[in-house]
Design a protein around this motif. Structure first.
Motif, PDB file in Angstrom:
ATOM      1  N   LYS A   1      47.380  52.543  45.080  1.00  0.00           N
ATOM      2  CA  LYS A   1      46.820  52.507  43.733  1.00  0.00           C
ATOM      3  C   LYS A   1      46.667  51.042  43.335  1.00  0.00           C
ATOM      4  O   LYS A   1      47.565  50.236  43.561  1.00  0.00           O
ATOM      5  N   ILE A   2      45.526  50.716  42.755  1.00  0.00           N
ATOM      6  CA  ILE A   2      45.203  49.341  42.417  1.00  0.00           C
ATOM      7  C   ILE A   2      45.340  49.137  40.913  1.00  0.00           C
ATOM      8  O   ILE A   2      44.678  49.817  40.115  1.00  0.00           O
ATOM      9  N   ASN A   3      46.218  48.225  40.528  1.00  0.00           N
ATOM     10  CA  ASN A   3      46.430  47.883  39.132  1.00  0.00           C
ATOM     11  C   ASN A   3      45.599  46.638  38.801  1.00  0.00           C
ATOM     12  O   ASN A   3      45.676  45.639  39.506  1.00  0.00           O
ATOM     13  N   TRP A   4      44.782  46.722  37.749  1.00  0.00           N
ATOM     14  CA  TRP A   4      43.976  45.562  37.372  1.00  0.00           C
ATOM     15  C   TRP A   4      44.011  45.334  35.862  1.00  0.00           C
ATOM     16  O   TRP A   4      44.164  46.266  35.077  1.00  0.00           O
ATOM     17  N   ILE A   5      43.878  44.067  35.499  1.00  0.00           N
ATOM     18  CA  ILE A   5      43.843  43.638  34.094  1.00  0.00           C
ATOM     19  C   ILE A   5      42.772  42.561  33.981  1.00  0.00           C
ATOM     20  O   ILE A   5      42.703  41.665  34.828  1.00  0.00           O
ATOM     21  N   TRP A   6      41.955  42.635  32.938  1.00  0.00           N
ATOM     22  CA  TRP A   6      40.928  41.618  32.712  1.00  0.00           C
ATOM     23  C   TRP A   6      41.008  41.166  31.258  1.00  0.00           C
ATOM     24  O   TRP A   6      40.840  41.967  30.343  1.00  0.00           O
ATOM     25  N   TYR A   7      41.286  39.876  31.065  1.00  0.00           N
ATOM     26  CA  TYR A   7      41.459  39.297  29.734  1.00  0.00           C
ATOM     27  C   TYR A   7      40.136  38.701  29.242  1.00  0.00           C
ATOM     28  O   TYR A   7      39.502  37.913  29.944  1.00  0.00           O
ATOM     29  N   ILE A   8      39.742  39.064  28.019  1.00  0.00           N
ATOM     30  CA  ILE A   8      38.465  38.643  27.458  1.00  0.00           C
ATOM     31  C   ILE A   8      38.691  38.026  26.077  1.00  0.00           C
ATOM     32  O   ILE A   8      39.274  38.668  25.185  1.00  0.00           O
TER      33      ILE A   8
END
Length: 426
Positions: A249-256
């Protein structure tokens, strides 16, 4: 286990609360937990990922049961934790060129020694190692008061199922009710959380099935240390976090970067529309490598967190009330501190109360505060600085960070190992 030293009422059954239970039981205290959700956590892996530092791993292992078949060998509870987590042995920061869609390494630490877990997997692991009668589910905290003789604290909660208000008395109230803590607000009514200047899109994609196997293969080509590396990817005025969790399982976070959204209710998670998700996905195509974009697009129900912290608190103890976890130190996530600080808070509190006993409770709580406040204050501010560096925001003491032109010296603070108190924290 020592003889009972006292009785504690813990408000909040998340990781901070359940960690407090383990530590207080080890100190010989009786504990009751008031948790607003109506049922214990299930085995389903929901929520986001987190990283456990070596000290938190050691503390958790001390709380987990040892099986008799292990012949008192400590390796057994190591295995329990290991079966719920994946190793993160590399901390890597890299810069991605939005036009060319290629990345170059800025920093790489190959002696990282963290472990990655689902929030819910860790919650389940800690909860299932406790007696179930400690937790009172569907109890919404209402208020508290200290008794007239100052020898106990009385806590009121509302039972969701019946609507009745019930009372619980204890020697100590532990506030583990999160960054929007109702208990903290009683003592610090004017305290406001500080908006960081950016929000975080988050999601977890299961790539274990055959139909998703080509996604995983593509990721392995681009992220060659997938499964053991914590990737921070820096673009122009933005950054993302990417790592693998258990069972592919791939955990991702993208801050904008964006103006502060208007939140409704007692949560830092925003409701998102299909239009918002589509716009986010379109922007991802302009920013990240195609393999990462595909993970974002394939993720069902990504969610949006508004990122807050607050200036460090100088006081986290009032008479018979103590704050732990995010209630004590709301922080941005860039230093992987929130869970680790919560676990260490609980452990230190338990050790201080073991020394003091209930008869010297004030002394034990004062020691806890004197140990934790200096460390967590530095970590909150350093995590804030890391976030502003990686988002290309203005810093008080330095120019705006540009991953395209940054020198090795300028990249230093990108690394986790330079977090104050990273190792050897009391």
């Amino acid at each position: 286990m020592p003889e009972s030293n006292g009785r504690a009422v813990v408000v909040g059954g998340s990781i901070a609360g359940v960690s407090a239970v383990h530590a207080l039981l080890s100190a010989g205290w009786e504990v009751v937990v008031l948790e607003k959700t109506t049922a214990p956590p299930t085995g389903s892996p929901t929520g986001a990922g987190l990283g456990l530092d070596p000290l938190s791993q050691s503390i958790i292992k001390s709380w987990l049961p040892r099986h008799q078949s292990d012949n008192n060998n400590n390796n057994n509870n190591n295995n329990i934790l290991n079966t719920h987590t994946l190793p993160l042995t590399i901390d890597q920061n890299q810069a991605t060129d939005a036009e060319k869609k290629i990345s170059r390494v800025l920093t790489r630490d190959e002696s990282f020694n963290f472990r990655a877990a689902y929030w819910s997997d860790l919650q389940n692991l800690l909860y299932n190692a406790l007696p179930t009668d400690i937790f009172l589910w569907g109890h919404v905290f209402q208020s508290f008061r200290v008794s007239d003789d100052n020898k106990s604290v009385i806590v009121q909660s509302k039972v969701v199922q019946s609507g009745n208000v019930v009372e619980f008395a204890g020697d100590l109230l532990v506030a583990a009710d999160g960054c929007l803590s109702s208990i903290r607000q009683v003592f610090l009514p004017d305290l406001k959380l500080r908006y960081s200047g950016y929000c975080a899109w988050r999601g977890v994609l299961d790539v274990s099935s055959d139909e998703k196997s080509n996604i995983y293969a593509g990721l392995q080509r681009v992220y060659q240390d997938l499964g053991k590396c914590l990737y921070f990817d820096l673009g122009s005025g933005t950054h993302s976090v990417f790592y693998e969790l258990l069972n592919k399982k791939i955990n991702w976070i993208w801050y904008i970067n964006q103006p502060e959204p208007q939140l409704k209710g007692n949560s830092v998670t925003m409701k998102v529309s299909n239009d918002m998700i589509k716009k986010m996905q379109d922007e991802a195509e302009k920013t990240w490598v195609p393999e990462f974009v595909r993970v974002i697009k394939e993720t069902k129900e990504p969610f949006l967190n508004v990122i807050y912290d607050c200036d460090p608190l100088h006081q986290i103890v009032w008479d018979r009330v103590v704050l732990i976890g995010d209630a004590a130190h709301p922080t941005t996530p860039h230093g992987l501190r929130s869970t680790n600080m919560s676990i260490l808070d609980a452990s230190v509190l338990g050790q201080c109360l073991t020394k003091s006993g209930v008869e010297n409770l004030a002394m034990g709580l004062e020691e806890y505060q004197s140990i934790r406040v200096p460390v967590t204050s530095k970590q909150v501010l350093h995590s804030r600085k890391m976030g502003r560096i990686k988002q290309g925001l203005v810093l008080a003491d330095a120019k705006v960070f540009d991953p395209k032109t940054a020198t090795p010296e300028e990249c230093r603070d990108l690394q986790q190992k330079y977090m104050p108190g990273f190792s050897g924290v009391p």
